[in-house]
Design a protein around this motif. Sequence first.
Motif, PDB file in Angstrom:
ATOM      1  N   VAL A  67      52.616  45.660  37.313  1.00 23.66           N
ATOM      2  CA  VAL A  67      53.238  44.457  37.854  1.00 23.66           C
ATOM      3  C   VAL A  67      52.179  43.361  37.879  1.00 23.66           C
ATOM      4  O   VAL A  67      51.059  43.578  38.343  1.00 23.66           O
ATOM      5  N   HIS A  68      52.524  42.207  37.374  1.00 25.88           N
ATOM      6  CA  HIS A  68      51.590  41.079  37.318  1.00 25.88           C
ATOM      7  C   HIS A  68      51.988  40.063  38.389  1.00 25.88           C
ATOM      8  O   HIS A  68      53.066  39.491  38.339  1.00 25.88           O
ATOM      9  N   ILE A  69      51.114  39.878  39.360  1.00 25.91           N
ATOM     10  CA  ILE A  69      51.361  38.934  40.451  1.00 25.91           C
ATOM     11  C   ILE A  69      50.200  37.954  40.491  1.00 25.91           C
ATOM     12  O   ILE A  69      49.033  38.356  40.503  1.00 25.91           O
ATOM     13  N   VAL A  70      50.503  36.675  40.518  1.00 31.23           N
ATOM     14  CA  VAL A  70      49.469  35.639  40.574  1.00 31.23           C
ATOM     15  C   VAL A  70      49.501  35.012  41.960  1.00 31.23           C
ATOM     16  O   VAL A  70      50.543  34.535  42.412  1.00 31.23           O
ATOM     17  N   LEU A  71      48.361  35.032  42.628  1.00 27.31           N
ATOM     18  CA  LEU A  71      48.240  34.427  43.945  1.00 27.31           C
ATOM     19  C   LEU A  71      47.250  33.272  43.879  1.00 27.31           C
ATOM     20  O   LEU A  71      46.314  33.289  43.072  1.00 27.31           O
ATOM     21  N   LYS A  72      47.445  32.315  44.727  1.00 22.88           N
ATOM     22  CA  LYS A  72      46.581  31.133  44.731  1.00 22.88           C
ATOM     23  C   LYS A  72      45.270  31.444  45.455  1.00 22.88           C
ATOM     24  O   LYS A  72      45.260  32.032  46.525  1.00 22.88           O
ATOM     25  N   ASN A  73      44.161  31.054  44.840  1.00 22.51           N
ATOM     26  CA  ASN A  73      42.865  31.176  45.509  1.00 22.51           C
ATOM     27  C   ASN A  73      42.357  29.779  45.851  1.00 22.51           C
ATOM     28  O   ASN A  73      42.985  28.789  45.514  1.00 22.51           O
ATOM     29  N   GLU A  74      41.226  29.716  46.509  1.00 19.94           N
ATOM     30  CA  GLU A  74      40.675  28.423  46.916  1.00 19.94           C
ATOM     31  C   GLU A  74      39.193  28.369  46.562  1.00 19.94           C
ATOM     32  O   GLU A  74      38.445  29.317  46.829  1.00 19.94           O
ATOM     33  N   PHE A  75      38.783  27.286  45.958  1.00 21.70           N
ATOM     34  CA  PHE A  75      37.384  27.080  45.586  1.00 21.70           C
ATOM     35  C   PHE A  75      36.730  26.272  46.694  1.00 21.70           C
ATOM     36  O   PHE A  75      37.047  25.108  46.889  1.00 21.70           O
ATOM     37  N   ARG A  76      35.840  26.902  47.451  1.00 24.61           N
ATOM     38  CA  ARG A  76      35.195  26.258  48.595  1.00 24.61           C
ATOM     39  C   ARG A  76      33.773  25.852  48.226  1.00 24.61           C
ATOM     40  O   ARG A  76      32.864  26.677  48.191  1.00 24.61           O
ATOM     41  N   ILE A  77      33.631  24.585  47.937  1.00 24.28           N
ATOM     42  CA  ILE A  77      32.334  24.065  47.495  1.00 24.28           C
ATOM     43  C   ILE A  77      31.443  23.821  48.706  1.00 24.28           C
ATOM     44  O   ILE A  77      31.813  23.102  49.628  1.00 24.28           O
ATOM     45  N   ARG A  78      30.286  24.441  48.664  1.00 29.20           N
ATOM     46  CA  ARG A  78      29.302  24.280  49.735  1.00 29.20           C
ATOM     47  C   ARG A  78      27.956  23.909  49.115  1.00 29.20           C
ATOM     48  O   ARG A  78      27.867  23.600  47.943  1.00 29.20           O
TER      49      ARG A  78
END
Length: 88
Positions: A67-78
């Motif tokens: 099963v292929h599920i795409v979830l949103k990630n977040e790029f946290r620039i520090r």
Amino acid sequence: MEAIRNLKIKIPSDLGVVVFDDHNMFRLFTPSVTAISQPINEMAQQAINLVLDRLTNAKMPKQDKPVHIVLKNEFRIRESSQLRKRQS
């Protein structure tokens, strides 16, 4: 980070650091570490849903395809990946 410092490499001026899978401690490092954050709770919920679906539909033929599920990630620039300003 300690090994990089021991080699006298400066972050971020000599080397940018980005990690995958954000953790609260990365904000406490000096410099704070840029990270790609994964939606852990949503990943767990999706996994539970897949298992429950398989258990409730036990009489159905086994599905061999993943099963292929795409979830949103977040790029946290520090601070660990800040670009230095170009000199004119």
